[in-house]
Scaffold this motif. Structure first.
Motif, PDB file in Angstrom:
ATOM      1  N   VAL A  13      47.841  38.572  33.399  1.00 28.24           N
ATOM      2  CA  VAL A  13      47.340  39.227  32.413  1.00 28.24           C
ATOM      3  C   VAL A  13      45.640  38.876  32.563  1.00 28.24           C
ATOM      4  CG1 VAL A  13      46.556  40.199  30.132  1.00 28.24           C
ATOM      5  CG2 VAL A  13      48.920  40.119  30.816  1.00 28.24           C
ATOM      6  N   LYS A  14      45.619  37.555  32.280  1.00 30.64           N
ATOM      7  CA  LYS A  14      43.963  37.137  32.536  1.00 30.64           C
ATOM      8  C   LYS A  14      43.342  37.038  33.906  1.00 30.64           C
ATOM      9  CE  LYS A  14      43.703  35.417  28.273  1.00 30.64           C
ATOM     10  NZ  LYS A  14      42.956  36.003  27.302  1.00 30.64           N
ATOM     11  N   GLU A  15      44.536  37.206  35.050  1.00 33.24           N
ATOM     12  CA  GLU A  15      43.942  37.366  36.261  1.00 33.24           C
ATOM     13  C   GLU A  15      43.567  38.837  36.562  1.00 33.24           C
ATOM     14  OE1 GLU A  15      47.307  35.960  38.767  1.00 33.24           O
ATOM     15  OE2 GLU A  15      46.153  34.047  38.926  1.00 33.24           O
ATOM     16  N   ARG A  16      44.244  39.796  35.754  1.00 31.95           N
ATOM     17  CA  ARG A  16      43.773  41.169  35.853  1.00 31.95           C
ATOM     18  C   ARG A  16      42.786  41.404  35.224  1.00 31.95           C
ATOM     19  NH1 ARG A  16      47.573  43.701  32.745  1.00 31.95           N
ATOM     20  NH2 ARG A  16      45.775  44.280  31.358  1.00 31.95           N
ATOM     21  N   GLU A  17      42.445  40.730  34.037  1.00 28.72           N
ATOM     22  CA  GLU A  17      41.179  40.809  33.323  1.00 28.72           C
ATOM     23  C   GLU A  17      39.973  40.324  34.284  1.00 28.72           C
ATOM     24  OE1 GLU A  17      41.773  38.830  29.688  1.00 28.72           O
ATOM     25  OE2 GLU A  17      42.992  40.471  28.730  1.00 28.72           O
ATOM     26  N   LYS A  18      40.300  39.132  34.863  1.00 30.50           N
ATOM     27  CA  LYS A  18      39.240  38.630  35.677  1.00 30.50           C
ATOM     28  C   LYS A  18      38.796  39.766  36.646  1.00 30.50           C
ATOM     29  CE  LYS A  18      39.731  36.025  39.110  1.00 30.50           C
ATOM     30  NZ  LYS A  18      39.885  34.858  40.036  1.00 30.50           N
ATOM     31  N   ASN A  19      39.754  40.223  37.444  1.00 27.12           N
ATOM     32  CA  ASN A  19      39.594  41.367  38.534  1.00 27.12           C
ATOM     33  C   ASN A  19      38.762  42.507  38.087  1.00 27.12           C
ATOM     34  OD1 ASN A  19      40.643  39.327  40.453  1.00 27.12           O
ATOM     35  ND2 ASN A  19      42.716  40.426  40.211  1.00 27.12           N
ATOM     36  N   GLU A  20      39.061  42.825  36.753  1.00 29.46           N
ATOM     37  CA  GLU A  20      38.599  44.092  36.347  1.00 29.46           C
ATOM     38  C   GLU A  20      37.131  43.453  35.948  1.00 29.46           C
ATOM     39  OE1 GLU A  20      40.829  44.922  32.923  1.00 29.46           O
ATOM     40  OE2 GLU A  20      42.445  45.947  33.976  1.00 29.46           O
ATOM     41  N   LYS A 100      30.363  37.728  31.483  1.00 28.43           N
ATOM     42  CA  LYS A 100      31.880  38.036  31.082  1.00 28.43           C
ATOM     43  C   LYS A 100      32.675  37.601  32.161  1.00 28.43           C
ATOM     44  CE  LYS A 100      34.251  42.243  29.854  1.00 28.43           C
ATOM     45  NZ  LYS A 100      34.089  43.628  29.522  1.00 28.43           N
ATOM     46  N   LEU A 101      32.331  37.875  33.278  1.00 25.70           N
ATOM     47  CA  LEU A 101      33.038  37.438  34.551  1.00 25.70           C
ATOM     48  C   LEU A 101      33.222  35.894  34.510  1.00 25.70           C
ATOM     49  CD1 LEU A 101      34.654  37.787  37.139  1.00 25.70           C
ATOM     50  CD2 LEU A 101      32.315  37.813  38.348  1.00 25.70           C
ATOM     51  N   ASN A 105      36.731  34.007  34.293  1.00 22.85           N
ATOM     52  CA  ASN A 105      37.114  33.035  35.559  1.00 22.85           C
ATOM     53  C   ASN A 105      37.531  31.784  35.024  1.00 22.85           C
ATOM     54  OD1 ASN A 105      37.478  32.547  38.009  1.00 22.85           O
ATOM     55  ND2 ASN A 105      35.298  31.829  38.489  1.00 22.85           N
ATOM     56  N   ILE A 106      36.668  31.287  33.931  1.00 24.04           N
ATOM     57  CA  ILE A 106      37.331  29.948  33.184  1.00 24.04           C
ATOM     58  C   ILE A 106      38.632  29.884  32.485  1.00 24.04           C
ATOM     59  CG2 ILE A 106      36.621  28.362  31.258  1.00 24.04           C
ATOM     60  CD1 ILE A 106      33.713  28.963  31.971  1.00 24.04           C
ATOM     61  N   GLU A 107      38.956  31.048  31.883  1.00 25.20           N
ATOM     62  CA  GLU A 107      40.105  31.181  31.257  1.00 25.20           C
ATOM     63  C   GLU A 107      41.331  31.036  32.497  1.00 25.20           C
ATOM     64  OE1 GLU A 107      40.547  35.119  29.117  1.00 25.20           O
ATOM     65  OE2 GLU A 107      39.002  34.428  27.593  1.00 25.20           O
ATOM     66  N   VAL A 108      40.895  31.754  33.553  1.00 24.05           N
ATOM     67  CA  VAL A 108      42.219  31.927  34.407  1.00 24.05           C
ATOM     68  C   VAL A 108      42.319  30.338  34.993  1.00 24.05           C
ATOM     69  CG1 VAL A 108      42.677  32.648  36.958  1.00 24.05           C
ATOM     70  CG2 VAL A 108      41.986  34.459  35.280  1.00 24.05           C
ATOM     71  N   LYS A 109      41.242  29.644  35.231  1.00 23.27           N
ATOM     72  CA  LYS A 109      41.094  28.242  35.673  1.00 23.27           C
ATOM     73  C   LYS A 109      41.824  27.420  34.784  1.00 23.27           C
ATOM     74  CE  LYS A 109      37.221  28.147  38.655  1.00 23.27           C
ATOM     75  NZ  LYS A 109      35.859  27.573  39.009  1.00 23.27           N
TER      76      LYS A 109
END
Length: 147
Positions: A13-20, A100-101, A105-109
């Motif tokens: 979900v976090k990766e999808r949010e990052k891509n959005e 925001k990006l 990105n930090i969340e995904v990392k």
């Protein structure tokens, strides 16, 4: 027995949010570039017109034509001011999207790090279990040989 990351769904979900967020950022960059390009065109048009008017003033220009050019320059200036505001708004929006990006990105990392750490711990545990099994086999082999 394979490794399963317990937060896999959250991570996806976090990766999808990052891509959005990346898509929104790219859109904001494109919008900024379009508005900035239009502002540049207006500034160039004004500069060319003023240069043309200066050149014509030297050789003589009717008053009516001077008025016409001045009115056109005033209108151009209004458009330029409007586009300067639009460029600033587009820049602010782009910077917001960039922030925001970066946050996404930090969340995904963080999740990637957690997954790597979990995998490392899993592999260490597997190694430990295999070593224990090898020890047990060696002891059983030694006991059966010795009897």
């Amino acid at each position: 027995m394979g490794y399963h990351f317990k937060f896999e769904k959250i991570m996806s979900v976090k990766e999808r949010e990052k891509n959005e967020a990346l898509s929104a950022y790219n859109d904001s960059v494109k919008r900024f570039e379009e508005v900035a390009e239009k502002l540049y065109e207006l500034l160039k048009k004004k500069e060319d017109l003023e240069s043309y008017q200066s050149m014509k003033l030297v050789s003589g220009l009717p008053v009516l034509e001077i008025r016409h050019h001045q009115q056109f320059i005033v209108n151009l200036q209004k458009s330029i001011e409007q586009y300067q505001k639009m460029v600033q708004n587009a820049r602010n929006h782009m910077l917001f999207q960039q922030e925001k990006l970066m946050h996404k990105n930090i969340e995904v990392k963080k999740f990637v790090k957690m997954k790597e750490k979990g995998l490392h711990e899993f592999l260490e545990e597997v190694k430990h279990v295999e070593a224990k099994q090898m020890d047990d086999i060696s002891i059983q082999h030694f006991v059966h040989r010795g009897s």
